[in-house]
Structures are given as structure tokens and as C-alpha cells.
Motif scaffolding. Structure first.
Motif, PDB file in Angstrom:
ATOM      1  N   GLY A 140      -3.538   7.466  -7.499  1.00 15.81           N
ATOM      2  CA  GLY A 140      -4.324   6.307  -8.370  1.00 15.81           C
ATOM      3  C   GLY A 140      -3.410   5.048  -7.222  1.00 15.81           C
ATOM      4  O   GLY A 140      -2.942   4.508  -6.845  1.00 15.81           O
ATOM      5  N   HIS A 141      -4.208   4.129  -7.219  1.00 16.69           N
ATOM      6  CA  HIS A 141      -4.168   2.508  -5.816  1.00 16.69           C
ATOM      7  C   HIS A 141      -2.111   2.637  -6.612  1.00 16.69           C
ATOM      8  O   HIS A 141      -1.895   2.061  -6.112  1.00 16.69           O
ATOM      9  N   GLN A 142      -2.349   2.272  -7.728  1.00 11.10           N
ATOM     10  CA  GLN A 142      -1.362   1.819  -8.357  1.00 11.10           C
ATOM     11  C   GLN A 142       0.175   3.268  -7.492  1.00 11.10           C
ATOM     12  O   GLN A 142       1.073   2.308  -8.558  1.00 11.10           O
ATOM     13  N   TYR A 143      -0.064   4.149  -7.275  1.00  7.49           N
ATOM     14  CA  TYR A 143       0.875   4.800  -7.636  1.00  7.49           C
ATOM     15  C   TYR A 143       1.033   4.448  -4.779  1.00  7.49           C
ATOM     16  O   TYR A 143       1.754   5.981  -4.253  1.00  7.49           O
ATOM     17  N   ARG A 144       0.659   3.589  -4.646  1.00  5.55           N
ATOM     18  CA  ARG A 144       0.469   3.443  -3.461  1.00  5.55           C
ATOM     19  C   ARG A 144       1.817   3.450  -2.800  1.00  5.55           C
ATOM     20  O   ARG A 144       2.620   3.070  -3.259  1.00  5.55           O
ATOM     21  N   SER A 145       2.148   4.068  -1.356  1.00  7.85           N
ATOM     22  CA  SER A 145       3.685   3.720  -0.845  1.00  7.85           C
ATOM     23  C   SER A 145       3.032   2.003   0.032  1.00  7.85           C
ATOM     24  O   SER A 145       2.461   2.145   0.579  1.00  7.85           O
ATOM     25  N   VAL A 146       4.145   1.268  -0.431  1.00  7.75           N
ATOM     26  CA  VAL A 146       3.996  -0.131   0.278  1.00  7.75           C
ATOM     27  C   VAL A 146       5.731  -0.688  -0.438  1.00  7.75           C
ATOM     28  O   VAL A 146       6.062  -0.466  -1.049  1.00  7.75           O
ATOM     29  N   ILE A 147       5.331  -1.160   1.341  1.00  7.39           N
ATOM     30  CA  ILE A 147       6.597  -2.645   1.036  1.00  7.39           C
ATOM     31  C   ILE A 147       6.366  -4.038   0.847  1.00  7.39           C
ATOM     32  O   ILE A 147       5.175  -4.441   1.599  1.00  7.39           O
ATOM     33  N   PHE A 148       6.532  -4.133  -0.411  1.00  8.23           N
ATOM     34  CA  PHE A 148       6.324  -5.732  -0.221  1.00  8.23           C
ATOM     35  C   PHE A 148       7.494  -7.127   0.281  1.00  8.23           C
ATOM     36  O   PHE A 148       8.567  -6.645  -0.205  1.00  8.23           O
ATOM     37  N   LEU A 192       2.341  -2.703   3.673  1.00 10.48           N
ATOM     38  CA  LEU A 192       3.220  -3.928   4.032  1.00 10.48           C
ATOM     39  C   LEU A 192       2.535  -5.201   3.075  1.00 10.48           C
ATOM     40  O   LEU A 192       0.961  -5.176   3.874  1.00 10.48           O
ATOM     41  N   GLN A 193       2.573  -5.359   2.791  1.00  7.04           N
ATOM     42  CA  GLN A 193       1.631  -6.416   1.394  1.00  7.04           C
ATOM     43  C   GLN A 193       3.067  -7.548   1.236  1.00  7.04           C
ATOM     44  O   GLN A 193       4.800  -7.424   0.417  1.00  7.04           O
ATOM     45  N   GLN A 194       2.690  -8.929   1.413  1.00  5.68           N
ATOM     46  CA  GLN A 194       3.253 -10.158   0.951  1.00  5.68           C
ATOM     47  C   GLN A 194       3.790  -9.809  -0.563  1.00  5.68           C
ATOM     48  O   GLN A 194       3.189  -9.806  -1.325  1.00  5.68           O
ATOM     49  N   ALA A 195       5.178 -10.229  -0.557  1.00  5.76           N
ATOM     50  CA  ALA A 195       5.087  -9.792  -2.082  1.00  5.76           C
ATOM     51  C   ALA A 195       4.906 -11.307  -2.624  1.00  5.76           C
ATOM     52  O   ALA A 195       4.812 -12.363  -2.312  1.00  5.76           O
ATOM     53  N   ASP A 196       4.747 -10.704  -3.484  1.00  2.88           N
ATOM     54  CA  ASP A 196       3.946 -11.691  -5.336  1.00  2.88           C
ATOM     55  C   ASP A 196       4.781 -11.993  -6.235  1.00  2.88           C
ATOM     56  O   ASP A 196       6.036 -11.335  -6.615  1.00  2.88           O
ATOM     57  N   THR A 197       4.280 -11.777  -7.516  1.00  2.00           N
ATOM     58  CA  THR A 197       4.485 -12.133  -8.919  1.00  2.00           C
ATOM     59  C   THR A 197       4.885 -11.291  -9.069  1.00  2.00           C
ATOM     60  O   THR A 197       4.485 -10.120  -8.661  1.00  2.00           O
TER      61      THR A 197
END
Length: 157
Positions: free
Chosen positions: A90-98, A129-134
């Protein structure tokens, strides 16, 4: 101290992996990158919130750098598996650098290229790559889960 946030599948194992390194002074697991405020685990696990299970790492940059943490991130999971790590799908287990700033974004971009060119993986890297948010801290029973419960497999619940 500085912070880094990574999503790499089930946050229990990712947290335990990062805790082993000198210079990592604290870790906490939680949810970030989605649209629901104050999400619960029950909401996030449905995949409907847009959030990723993530680990927030506080570290001493004089001992370990963000560059080194990104290398550890790539060693901790399969960055070629889109929205899945093992049995967790699922999307909640994506590989991502915030990333928290332009420097972290740049390092993330360069590391994705570098790791993609190493020839280690048979498939392309899908890390985002995603901008860190809350960052929403997960429920207490998720914090230091392996320390509390031993090596229990992710994907439960």
C-alpha cells in the motif's frame, strides 16, 4: 541536532535498523506525507490518508551526516519496490525521503542517482522525494516496538 524523516515500509523495523548507528540520538515512528490531520494507525493502514509510515530520526551531524543516513536508508529496505515492502502493501509503505530543506533534497536526489547506478538492484529505484510536512507521532505501543516485543514480523494488523 538535526532531523531526518524516512518512509521505508513497516516503521517498526526501520526504526530498529536506524537505532544501531552512532550519532543517532533518538527515533520515533509516526505518519507523514498525507492529508488527514492527527491520523491513527487504524486510519493510516487503510491507505486512505495519503500518509506513509515513517521514522523521524534525530541525529548529531558532527557524528553522522544526512548523506550517511540516506545510505543507511537504502540499505534498510528495497527501494525498487513500489508501495510495498515484503508483505506490507500500500501507499503507506512507500519508499520516500521527506526532506527538510534544499540541502537534504539535493542529497536525496544525488543518492537516488548514485544508488541507481551502482548496479545492485535489478529494477529501477522508485524512492520518492517529498517535502517534509507535519509529522504525527504514532501511538505509544508502536514506539520502540522491537525493543518492547522482540522481533515480531511487520505486516500484522
Amino acid at each position: 541536532m538535526a532531523t531526518a524523516i524516512f518512509g521505508a515500509g513497516c516503521f517498526w523495523g526501520v526504526e530498529a535498523f536506524f537505532e544501531r548507528f552512532e550519532g543517532v540520538t533518538a527515533t520515533e515512528v509516526g505518519y507523514t506525507g498525507g492529508t488527514v490531520q492527527n491520523p491513527t494507525y487504524e486510519q493510516v493502514k487503510t491507505g486512505e490518508t495519503g500518509h506513509a509510515e515513517a521514522v523521524k530520526i534525530t541525529y548529531d551531524p558532527s557524528i553522522i551526516t544526512f548523506n550517511e543516513l540516506v545510505n543507511i536508508f537504502f540499505e534498510a529496505h528495497d527501494p525498487t519496490s513500489k508501495d510495498q515492502q515484503g508483505a506490507d502493501i500500500g501507499h503507506q509503505y512507500r519508499s520516500v525521503i521527506f526532506y527538510n530543506d534544499a540541502s537534504q533534497k539535493y542529497i536525496g536526489e544525488e543518492k537516488i542517482k548514485e544508488w541507481g547506478q551502482k548496479g545492485i538492484f535489478k529494477r529501477p529505484i522508485v524512492t520518492r522525494l517529498q517535502q517534509a510536512d507535519t509529522f504525527y507521532r504514532a501511538e505509544e505501543y508502536h514506539q520502540k516496538y522491537f525493543q518492547k516485543n522482540g522481533s515480531v514480523a511487520c505486516g500484522i494488523g
